[in-house]
Design a protein around this motif. Structure first.
Motif, PDB file in Angstrom:
ATOM      1  N   TYR A  33     -44.410  -4.411   4.063  1.00 38.20           N
ATOM      2  CA  TYR A  33     -43.201  -3.986   3.221  1.00 38.20           C
ATOM      3  C   TYR A  33     -42.055  -3.948   4.580  1.00 38.20           C
ATOM      4  O   TYR A  33     -41.010  -3.555   4.113  1.00 38.20           O
ATOM      5  N   ILE A  34     -42.557  -4.082   5.582  1.00 35.51           N
ATOM      6  CA  ILE A  34     -41.538  -3.979   6.820  1.00 35.51           C
ATOM      7  C   ILE A  34     -41.349  -5.723   7.176  1.00 35.51           C
ATOM      8  O   ILE A  34     -40.092  -6.013   7.215  1.00 35.51           O
ATOM      9  N   ASN A 210     -33.901  -5.452  -1.128  1.00 39.05           N
ATOM     10  CA  ASN A 210     -34.258  -4.463  -0.311  1.00 39.05           C
ATOM     11  C   ASN A 210     -34.271  -3.087  -1.089  1.00 39.05           C
ATOM     12  O   ASN A 210     -35.381  -2.453  -0.975  1.00 39.05           O
ATOM     13  N   MET A 213     -37.305  -3.259  -2.990  1.00 38.88           N
ATOM     14  CA  MET A 213     -38.481  -3.406  -2.232  1.00 38.88           C
ATOM     15  C   MET A 213     -39.208  -4.547  -2.464  1.00 38.88           C
ATOM     16  O   MET A 213     -40.222  -4.587  -2.015  1.00 38.88           O
TER      17      MET A 213
ATOM     18  N   ASP C 138     -29.159   3.980   5.688  1.00 38.96           N
ATOM     19  CA  ASP C 138     -29.564   3.068   4.618  1.00 38.96           C
ATOM     20  C   ASP C 138     -30.827   3.881   3.617  1.00 38.96           C
ATOM     21  O   ASP C 138     -31.748   3.847   4.203  1.00 38.96           O
ATOM     22  N   SER C 140     -32.817   2.870   1.800  1.00 38.11           N
ATOM     23  CA  SER C 140     -34.108   2.213   1.629  1.00 38.11           C
ATOM     24  C   SER C 140     -34.965   2.229   2.587  1.00 38.11           C
ATOM     25  O   SER C 140     -36.057   2.065   2.530  1.00 38.11           O
ATOM     26  N   VAL C 141     -34.644   2.928   3.633  1.00 40.79           N
ATOM     27  CA  VAL C 141     -35.183   2.747   4.897  1.00 40.79           C
ATOM     28  C   VAL C 141     -36.193   3.961   5.137  1.00 40.79           C
ATOM     29  O   VAL C 141     -37.566   3.705   5.315  1.00 40.79           O
ATOM     30  N   PRO C 143     -38.480   5.586   2.943  1.00 43.02           N
ATOM     31  CA  PRO C 143     -39.863   5.370   2.361  1.00 43.02           C
ATOM     32  C   PRO C 143     -40.409   4.340   3.043  1.00 43.02           C
ATOM     33  O   PRO C 143     -41.773   4.750   3.408  1.00 43.02           O
ATOM     34  N   LYS C 144     -39.785   3.397   3.485  1.00 44.22           N
ATOM     35  CA  LYS C 144     -40.478   2.354   4.409  1.00 44.22           C
ATOM     36  C   LYS C 144     -41.223   2.926   5.720  1.00 44.22           C
ATOM     37  O   LYS C 144     -42.475   2.739   6.035  1.00 44.22           O
ATOM     38  N   LEU C 145     -40.535   3.828   6.242  1.00 44.63           N
ATOM     39  CA  LEU C 145     -40.968   4.480   7.367  1.00 44.63           C
ATOM     40  C   LEU C 145     -42.080   5.525   7.100  1.00 44.63           C
ATOM     41  O   LEU C 145     -43.027   5.563   8.022  1.00 44.63           O
TER      42      LEU C 145
ATOM     43  N   PRO D 108     -35.198  -1.637   9.711  1.00 48.23           N
ATOM     44  CA  PRO D 108     -36.439  -0.967   9.788  1.00 48.23           C
ATOM     45  C   PRO D 108     -37.555  -1.339  10.621  1.00 48.23           C
ATOM     46  O   PRO D 108     -37.953  -0.488  11.222  1.00 48.23           O
ATOM     47  N   LEU D 112     -38.746   0.858  13.618  1.00 48.04           N
ATOM     48  CA  LEU D 112     -40.237   0.950  13.758  1.00 48.04           C
ATOM     49  C   LEU D 112     -40.792   0.577  15.093  1.00 48.04           C
ATOM     50  O   LEU D 112     -41.578   1.300  15.594  1.00 48.04           O
TER      51      LEU D 112
END
Ligand SMILES: Nc1ncnc2c1ncn2[C@@H]1O[C@H](COP(=O)(O)OP(=O)(O)OP(=O)(O)O)[C@@H](O)[C@H]1O
Ligand SMILES: Nc1ncnc2c1ncn2[C@@H]1O[C@H](COP(=O)(O)OP(=O)(O)OP(=O)(O)O)[C@@H](O)[C@H]1O
Ligand SMILES: [Mg+2]
Ligand SMILES: [Mg+2]
Lengths: 255, 250, 391, 255, 250
Positions: A33-34, A210, A213, C138, C140-141, C143-145, D108, D112
């Motif tokens: 998902y990244i 994006n 998701m 942003d 949307s970032v 939850p990803k992290l 992201p 990361l």
């Protein structure tokens, strides 16, 4: 034959990139998902081809329009700067200012002024292309060999025709450098414009994917954008070379 | 087509150093003048000054044409470097002046001139593919193509072989008949064969004046003076001696 | 095991504010015995009861000094499932703090008040956590992290959570920050749009969030329209300006505590249509999400975190003006009129029991999204949300 | 004297810009939440000076670090491209790709990998500076006069020393053009980096202010950024000119 | 210090056109060879080929040195263009070779050479501020500074005046004593004064062979042959006639 050769190299580096991509995933264990896997992205690419094609069409039109406008405007500015010293003193700082303002800071502003249609994106792409062209063009123009200018003088050239026949061709290598750079910047300009407000285009699609998701779809859109950008760069590069048949590069060319 | 020139009070300074000052000369209408002098004495600079080109630093010139009109656009200038435009093919370099003035091109003349300087068949070559002497010949052809009443040439034959040089003497004499020609040369024989008068730029006896101009008469015969003209060898020896003397005087 | 979270009745959208406050007061009484604890005193309970009222009127600041974290109240974070015992056990005070990264959903704004205040008041420390708050640009970032375990907790939105989990992100909701929708459709008060039905033929701006189209189409359907009756335009983060400049006739995705105040500040009155009144199932606007795989390992810290947030919320409601001052002073960039206004508009929206789980909301919204085709398959509740205090 | 002259011109164009700004407001009647008046911005500038100074400090460090890194890396890339033809075929497409990927798509990923510290911003600034330098440097390097290379050959030069003494100086005008461009891009790089995630810096402040509709503050931050960018440009320009004393520009300079 | 060269099978084609093929020559150790020929016949190309420079298209050469070692790094090459680096001051251009090979600079020699070519006091000038002849003299000084056993010079004196040229003949003869020198020149007198042998590149009688090399002996006297040497004028006349003939033969 030569074209085939060039194609081969592009294919090779594309494969290399896919390999690199896969490697990064394998080594860093970055979650999908990244950074999704190439396979997943390619799958989406095929599956959603019509959707992607539609949005790509919009963005490509924006980019091309911006490119044409940006190059024309950049050229005009370079000429103005080179020929009107008085102008230079005030125009150059403004030009610089127009560049150092982060586009995304004024993107919302531009969008509010120019509306959410294609215009605002074209303006954005134009803005971002404009400076490299103006700057390298100006640098190229002011470095014309003195001897050629002298020759033009004794040949009775008007400033305008001297420009066309002497200074512009002489500045062409420098200008080509700027245009090549502009070609890489144009897609970003359009995408930032879409990001600030739009209802279609690859930038919009990416933003949307994006948010939902649907990272696969986002990367598929990214892939299309990158592919088009590369195509744009290499086409422009070929065109510029064709414009300079006398200009034999020392080193073998990419193709 | 003929146009005489009178120059007075010519002066050039580079970076605080006076190259020459108070220089005067007369270029008769239709006559050839050879400009000689040691390397670095200011010949090219004087040519630039007369051709009305941009000069750095301090400079000064009173230039009178016989018809009282400005010289602008009536002078052809062939520089010491060939100044071919690399993005124009050989023949396109010839009609650069036409393109710059928006005049129709004279294709016939261009082809004839290229043939005359021995470059038939190379019309479509890029300048970068030419030898040094070939480039100089293209530059000469471009100067002749201009058909200007006043022609200034800076060492126009320096890069060609002896035989070609003799051929070009004939060619130039023929094509520049009636023009007022000022030509820098390092070759005394060439000067004597072509020029009606010789101007030698040599160190001035006045301190701080840089160089001064000495006028010597030409042989006064037909142009070009035939190689077997008996007057030529002694005149040549005399001129070389003179050049050497003017050096030692300083 | 304290009953306050595990036995909490599922809160519904119809639950009235006094009821919530009452529950919170109960927490305070049950959870705290030390006199200096933030919400322990009877005065505090009373103040809490009137919080909503005070917030509206900008009531007088309470005399109480903000409570500082004292060592006696430090949580024993090591004893399993003992978050509720934290304040009872003072013996383990010297335990090292656990590093904890929390990512906000967006730049710091009054919606994050409980977190900022919990930090300022030292409540996280009290619960054994050394919390770092990070703001992204942003939404949307985060939850990803969180899914990638780059941060321990992220703030996200319930509708997005369903999409994220559907896309395979290992996430789970562990708590709630704002327990009602904040989302509204806003039009200019001087426009002729009196109801959602009047949107027919109008241009609607939205900020891409993923579910805007579904929510809007549901609302339109509720009023007998479809998406084809309007023109949708992504205006990204320019919701208010685009409305003010009449580039769009309405915007959706605006927050009722923020955009309306923003418009008012520019002298334009807005009219809001509350989405939960237009046929959309109600949901938690701001939630805490965490990685679902490491959830069990960190459950204790999560519980401590939510306890601290809960305490901070209660304290803010008790001391709204003092709270504003502390919030404002935490970062000079926060000191604006708009923030102040939003502060008071946001207060009544905070979940008083952040750890409490209303299972029905998650089930209903999951069903809603599934029916709309936004998600591929229905997840069981335990995949969506957990109660950190459940055994 | 000359410096004073240059200053005067900068002040004049600054005033001109303020006038233009005011004019736009007067003519288009743009509301203050889209474009605030210069007065309002200046007021905020003075009032929030410490806040702005703090954030500016952060951003300036990022820019300078990115500039140094970007120029070094760009040069290294230009050299690699010019000297290893095999590399060029695969490196160039990758270089291009690194340019055309919109940042928000991989933000992201960057976070990361690089975290939220200064590093990620420096990397962003580096990335954005890198390309103009690499591209113009490469263009400059491959256009060295054949004669000079021949001379170096007969003089027994190693490729490395030929590079240092012949190719690099010959490419300097082109490279300078690229570095000038990079100087205008560096601030944008840092700001975009902050946009990808940060808790301080002018970019953070601007987005933050923008999100809160504190347009005054956003423009004040923008003003600080622009002022620094101009300073950077003119300093670099002066430095580059000093590096090329033999390179007499035909046209009078800005100053 | 002396190094003889033997070349065989030299061939150059440009764009499908053969400039010359099967060319052989011997350059004795310590001798001077003058290379003559019409402009554009391939003299500069031959020099480049011998100097081991990059050539476009088809080319070929068997080059043997007397000591069997490769020629690389032992040849000084002075091009037809001066090739001064504009970013190096005059004196810095002289020790370019030192910088390129990381050798210590010989400041004394550099200053002496610049003085010898008449540029004392211009050491710190930028090349752009020099006249054409001055630039050529700097390039000559740079070539001499190299002190290579084999020296190839492409029209090294073409841009200087007659007097300076004579001075440079003396200078070069003195400083290049014992070196193997190959020099392109258009001046028959110059060739005769300096060279032990003359090679004339002239159109070949074989079709498709381009040019061929004709060897003529030098005067065999001291270098440079004094200007008043009685053998000089007839030899010069003979050489010119020869050059003209070789032309007509083709
Ligand atoms: N790159 C090239 N492409 C095609 N033809 C070339 C190229 N370079 C040189 N030539 C041709 O090769 C021939 C020989 O050139 P070269 O420079 O060796 O002549 P040269 O004998 O030195 O003449 P000059 O006395 O004029 O200097 C010329 O006719 C020239 O046009
Ligand atoms: N831009 C300049 N700055 C300083 N000095 C210069 C400049 N241009 C020329 N000079 C000097 O002026 C003098 C005259 O130069 P010019 O080119 O006129 O000489 P010339 O007589 O043509 O010499 P040559 O026969 O070598 O071509 C030279 O000493 C030269 O160094
Ligand atoms: Mg000269
Ligand atoms: Mg040659």
């Amino acid at each position: 034959m030569k074209r085939l050769h060039a194609m081969r190299h592009l294919v090779i580096s594309a494969l290399l990139l896919l390999g690199l991509w896969q490697l990064i995933i394998a080594v860093t264990a970055v979650p999908p998902y990244i950074l999704p896997t190439p396979q997943a992205v390619l799958e989406v690419l095929i599956q959603k081809a019509p959707l992607l094609a539609h949005h790509a069409g919009v963005t490509i039109s924006e980019i091309l329009a911006g490119l044409v406008l940006g190059i024309l405007l950049g050229l005009a500015t370079a000429l103005a700067l080179a020929f009107i010293p008085r102008l230079r003193r005030t125009l150059l700082p403004m030009l610089l200012i127009s560049q150092v303002i982060p586009l995304f800071a004024i993107a919302p502003l531009l969008v509010l002024w120019l509306g959410y249609d294609m215009l605002s994106k074209v303006v954005m792409a134009t803005l971002i292309i404009y400076f490299p062209v103006a700057s390298t063009g100006y640098d190229g123009l002011r470095q014309t060999q003195q001897g050629w200018l002298d020759l033009a003088h004794t040949l009775g050239a008007s400033p305008w025709r001297r420009l066309i026949h002497i200074q512009l061709p002489a500045a062409l290598p420098a200008l080509a450098s700027g245009i090549r750079m502009a070609a890489t910047a144009a897609p970003i300009g359009a995408v930032i414009g879409e990001w600030a407000g739009a209802s279609q285009g690859l930038g919009y699609l990416m933003l949307n994917a994006n948010a939902r998701m649907e990272i696969d779809l986002m990367f598929a859109a990214l892939l299309v954008l990158v592919a088009f950008s590369l195509l744009l760069y290499f086409s422009l590069d070929a065109l510029l070379r064709a414009l300079m048949p006398w200009h034999r590069d020392r080193l073998t060319r990419l193709s | 087509m003929s146009l005489g020139l009178t120059l007075n009070n010519a002066r050039i300074d580079y970076a605080g150093h006076t190259l020459f000052r108070d220089i005067s000369a007369r270029l008769e209408a239709g006559s050839w003048t050879a400009l000689l002098g040691r390397s670095g004495c200011g010949k090219s600079s004087l040519l630039r000054l007369l051709a009305g080109l941009e000069m750095s630093d301090l400079h000064q010139l009173d230039l009178a044409t016989d018809d009282g009109q400005p010289l602008t656009d009536r002078v052809a200038w062939m520089a010491q470097q060939d100044l071919l435009l690399p993005w124009r093919r050989v023949i396109d370099n010839l009609w650069l002046g036409d393109d710059l003035r928006r005049r129709p091109r004279n294709r016939k003349l261009a082809h004839e001139l290229l043939a005359a300087v021995g470059l038939e068949g190379r019309e479509q070559a890029w300048p970068d593919a030419l030898s040094g002497g070939q480039r100089q010949r293209v530059a000469l052809a471009r100067t002749l193509y201009q058909q200007a009443p006043v022609v200034m040439m800076d060492e126009p034959f320096s890069a060609v072989d002896a035989i070609t040089r003799l051929e070009l003497h004939d060619l130039a004499s023929r094509l520049l008949k009636g023009r007022t020609v000022l030509m820098v040369t390092h070759d005394p024989l060439e000067a004597l064969r072509l020029a009606d008068q010789l101007l030698v730029l040599r160190p001035s006896s006045l301190p701080g004046h840089g160089a001064e101009l000495e006028r010597l008469p030409g042989l006064g015969a037909a142009r070009p003076v035939p190689l077997d003209d008996p007057a030529l060898p002694p005149a040549q020896a005399q001129l070389i001696a003179r050049l050497r003397d003017s050096e030692e005087a300083a | 095991m304290s009953a306050h979270a595990a036995e909490a009745e599922p809160a519904t959208s119809t639950q009235s504010a006094p009821e919530i406050v009452a529950q919170q007061a109960e927490v305070g009484v049950n959870g705290d015995s030390a006199a200096s604890a933030p919400v322990a005193s009877q005065e505090a309970v009373e103040a809490t009861a009137g919080a909503a009222e005070q917030a509206k009127n900008g009531a007088e600041p309470t005399a109480d000094a903000p409570p500082a974290a004292s060592d006696e109240q430090s949580a024993d974070v090591d004893s399993k499932g003992a978050a509720n015992d934290a304040t009872k056990d003072a013996a383990t005070a010297e335990k090292p703090l656990t590093q904890f990264k929390v990512m906000l959903d967006w730049y710091t704004n009054p919606g994050h008040a409980p977190l900022v205040l919990a930090q300022e008041l030292g409540l996280f420390k009290k619960h054994g956590l050394d919390v770092e708050l990070i703001a992204p640009a942003d939404p949307s970032v985060p939850p990803k992290l969180a899914a990638a375990e780059r941060v321990d907790i992220a703030i996200s939105y319930q509708p997005q959570l369903h999409l994220q989990i559907d896309q395979g992100l290992p996430l789970v909701r562990i708590g709630t920050l704002v327990a009602t929708p904040l989302n509204v459709v806003v039009v200019r008060a001087d426009s002729d749009i009196q109801s959602i039905a009047d949107l027919k033929g109008k241009r609607v701006g939205y900020s891409v969030g993923g579910v805007e189209e579904v929510l809007l189409s549901t609302m339109l359907q509720h009023s007998g329209l479809t998406l084809d009756d309007i023109t949708l335009t992504n205006v990204n983060f320019s919701l208010t300006p685009s409305l003010l400049t009449r580039k769009v006739d309405a915007v959706t995705g605006a927050f009722r505590n923020f955009e309306l105040a923003q418009m008012a500040q520019e002298g334009v009155k807005g009219r809001a249509f509350y989405i939960e009144e237009e046929g959309v199932p109600t949901y938690d606007e701001l939630i805490f999400v965490a990685n679902s795989d490491s959830y069990e390992r960190k459950q204790v810290q999560y519980a401590g975190f939510l306890a601290a947030v809960g305490e901070a919320t209660a304290w803010i409601i008790n001391h709204p003006d003092q709270g504003w001052e502390m919030f404002r002073d935490s970062d000079p960039a926060l000191d604006t009129e708009l923030n102040k206004e939003a502060w008071y508009a946001t207060l009544p929206r905070f979940a008083l029991r952040p750890a409490a789980l209303d299972a029905g909301r998650y089930r209903d919204f999951e069903d809603f999204l599934f029916e709309r085709g936004m998600i591929k398959k229905r997840q069981s509740l335990s995949h969506l949300a957990v109660d950190v205090n459940a055994p």
